[in-house]
Design a protein around this motif. Structure first.
Motif, PDB file in Angstrom:
ATOM      1  N   GLU A 222     -41.061 103.892  80.864  1.00  0.00           N
ATOM      2  CA  GLU A 222     -39.810 103.182  80.588  1.00  0.00           C
ATOM      3  C   GLU A 222     -39.442 102.212  81.708  1.00  0.00           C
ATOM      4  O   GLU A 222     -38.563 101.378  81.542  1.00  0.00           O
ATOM      5  N   ASP A 248     -42.946 103.642  76.269  1.00  0.00           N
ATOM      6  CA  ASP A 248     -41.626 103.879  75.690  1.00  0.00           C
ATOM      7  C   ASP A 248     -40.610 102.835  76.151  1.00  0.00           C
ATOM      8  O   ASP A 248     -40.679 102.333  77.271  1.00  0.00           O
ATOM      9  N   ILE A 249     -39.656 102.554  75.269  1.00  0.00           N
ATOM     10  CA  ILE A 249     -38.462 101.816  75.637  1.00  0.00           C
ATOM     11  C   ILE A 249     -37.364 102.851  75.891  1.00  0.00           C
ATOM     12  O   ILE A 249     -37.234 103.816  75.119  1.00  0.00           O
ATOM     13  N   ILE A 251     -33.869 104.935  75.996  1.00  0.00           N
ATOM     14  CA  ILE A 251     -32.698 105.011  75.125  1.00  0.00           C
ATOM     15  C   ILE A 251     -31.426 104.770  75.934  1.00  0.00           C
ATOM     16  O   ILE A 251     -30.347 104.633  75.369  1.00  0.00           O
ATOM     17  N   ALA A 266     -33.197  97.468  71.150  1.00  0.00           N
ATOM     18  CA  ALA A 266     -34.536  97.838  71.609  1.00  0.00           C
ATOM     19  C   ALA A 266     -35.467  96.634  71.628  1.00  0.00           C
ATOM     20  O   ALA A 266     -36.222  96.414  72.585  1.00  0.00           O
ATOM     21  N   TYR A 283     -42.660 102.211  71.957  1.00  0.00           N
ATOM     22  CA  TYR A 283     -42.000 103.127  71.027  1.00  0.00           C
ATOM     23  C   TYR A 283     -40.542 103.344  71.395  1.00  0.00           C
ATOM     24  O   TYR A 283     -40.174 103.362  72.565  1.00  0.00           O
ATOM     25  N   TRP A 284     -39.749 103.528  70.352  1.00  0.00           N
ATOM     26  CA  TRP A 284     -38.319 103.768  70.492  1.00  0.00           C
ATOM     27  C   TRP A 284     -37.813 104.380  69.195  1.00  0.00           C
ATOM     28  O   TRP A 284     -38.335 104.034  68.134  1.00  0.00           O
ATOM     29  N   PRO A 285     -36.847 105.314  69.185  1.00  0.00           N
ATOM     30  CA  PRO A 285     -36.235 105.937  70.367  1.00  0.00           C
ATOM     31  C   PRO A 285     -37.023 107.172  70.766  1.00  0.00           C
ATOM     32  O   PRO A 285     -38.252 107.073  70.929  1.00  0.00           O
ATOM     33  N   GLN A 286     -36.387 108.331  70.918  1.00  0.00           N
ATOM     34  CA  GLN A 286     -37.077 109.601  71.086  1.00  0.00           C
ATOM     35  C   GLN A 286     -36.907 110.397  69.797  1.00  0.00           C
ATOM     36  O   GLN A 286     -36.186 109.988  68.892  1.00  0.00           O
ATOM     37  N   HIS A 295     -40.773 112.102  73.971  1.00  0.00           N
ATOM     38  CA  HIS A 295     -40.973 110.662  73.993  1.00  0.00           C
ATOM     39  C   HIS A 295     -41.935 110.325  72.859  1.00  0.00           C
ATOM     40  O   HIS A 295     -42.923 111.045  72.629  1.00  0.00           O
ATOM     41  N   CYS A 326     -40.377 101.332  65.152  1.00  0.00           N
ATOM     42  CA  CYS A 326     -39.204 102.207  65.118  1.00  0.00           C
ATOM     43  C   CYS A 326     -39.720 103.601  64.816  1.00  0.00           C
ATOM     44  O   CYS A 326     -39.801 104.025  63.676  1.00  0.00           O
TER      45      CYS A 326
END
Length: 341
Positions: A222, A248-249, A251, A266, A283-286, A295, A326
């Motif tokens: 992140e 990951d992006i 949150i 995002a 990838y986003w979110p968790q 994640h 998403c």
């Protein structure tokens, strides 16, 4: 901990199925609780690729803790080797947590009460190698072990005729995972040829004779600086091979002190922070599954291994350069906030 002559079997703590072994080479980088492994110094567990195939071997080799915020590699351990869908491996990990460096300044002292020659203490930060019990001698007066199911240090008397009783003082050094920074993850190569962090991936081929396919760093990816370093390392690794990054992006953007809580946000965050490499999917979110928050880079990486196995290792289709998946929708959650921690 005691020695037995002959061949013996042992029932482990795990009740999950064994892991399917796949050819896709997955590597994770982060922190593992090697402080819970006796003799870790002599086992080469810091800044080097380690092959793991199932949960019992993982626990015995690099330890395990349910506290994924402190030990980020335990999330992929759980995802690959302790789920109810399909356990899959092997995975390779690079642990950057070094108990010699990332430790508290003072020793911790506790009182242990023995019953029937046995005492337990809850801790996942203890460095087992530093444990001392009053005037007793390890291996002569008592044994030391770790119960990964309960998360406890187990001290047992070795003298059945005169077991340890009462309350004794124990002391030990604890690790401090907060001392691990993104610089440890990014790593470097010193003048003496020491490889740390992501740079240690250059040793993957020479140590294990495999070529990296997918690289992930849950929690750490992140950070834009870590992401850039991951993208750089998977291109022409060892001067020859290209790999792929699952990242990951966040949150929650700590730098901006703002939540990244919509797909629009995002996408904007990814553009602003350069998460657009063709060598990656972000990838986003968790997502929450079985009461645990994962994640999506971890879930995606394990899923890619499963898919490759079910399709006889058909190569993955490369994503477009700016694609944002998403992942809450991809893994079956709704497009609402269900996937958030």
């Amino acid at each position: 901990m005691s020695y037995q002559h002959g061949a013996y079997g042992k029932i482990g703590d795990d009740k999950v199925k064994s892991a399917v072994q796949v050819d896709t080479v997955v590597v994770y980088i982060g922190t593992a609780p090697i402080n819970l492994v006796l003799g870790y110094k002599d086992k080469g567990l810091v800044n080097t690729p380690i092959k793991l195939e199932n949960m019992p071997k993982t626990r015995a080799t690099v330890g395990y803790s349910n506290n994924w915020d402190k030990f980020s590699l335990c999330e992929p351990f759980d995802c690959h080797f302790a789920n109810t869908i399909e356990n899959v491996g092997p995975i390779y990990v690079v642990n950057v947590l070094d108990p010699e460096t990332h430790q508290k300044d003072t020793r911790t002292t506790v009182e242990l009460t023995f019953k029937n020659g046995r005492a337990e203490y809850v801790s996942d930060t203890i460095i087992l190698d530093t444990f001392a019990l009053s005037d007793k001698v390890l291996g002569a007066d008592y044994s030391l072990d770790y119960n990964y199911t309960k998360g406890t240090v187990v001290v047992e008397s070795l003298n059945d005729d005169d077991p340890i009783t009462g309350t004794l003082e124990a002391s030990f050094v604890e690790i401090d995972p907060s001392l691990v920074t993104k610089s440890d993850i990014i790593g470097s190569v010193t003048a003496t040829g020491k490889y740390t962090g992501l740079q240690a991936l250059t040793k993957l081929y020479t140590l294990h004779n495999v070529i990296l396919n997918i690289l992930a760093a849950p929690f750490w990816s992140e950070d834009p600086d870590v992401y850039k370093a991951m993208i750089a390392i998977v291109q022409k690794l060892n001067g020859h091979w290209d790999g792929f990054v699952n990242a990951d992006i966040p949150i929650y953007d700590k730098k901006a002190s703002a939540a990244v809580d919509t797909l629009v946000k995002a996408e904007a965050w990814a553009e602003e922070n350069g998460y657009t490499s063709g060598f990656s999917k972000v990838y986003w979110p968790q997502v929450q599954y079985a009461g645990k928050a994962y994640h999506l880079s971890t879930q995606a990486t394990a899923t890619m291994q499963r898919v490759d196995n079910s399709h006889d290792n058909i190569p993955m289709e490369s994503p477009s350069n700016k694609e944002i998946m998403c992942s809450a929708q991809y893994f079956g959650a709704s497009s609402e906030n269900e996937g958030f921690d």
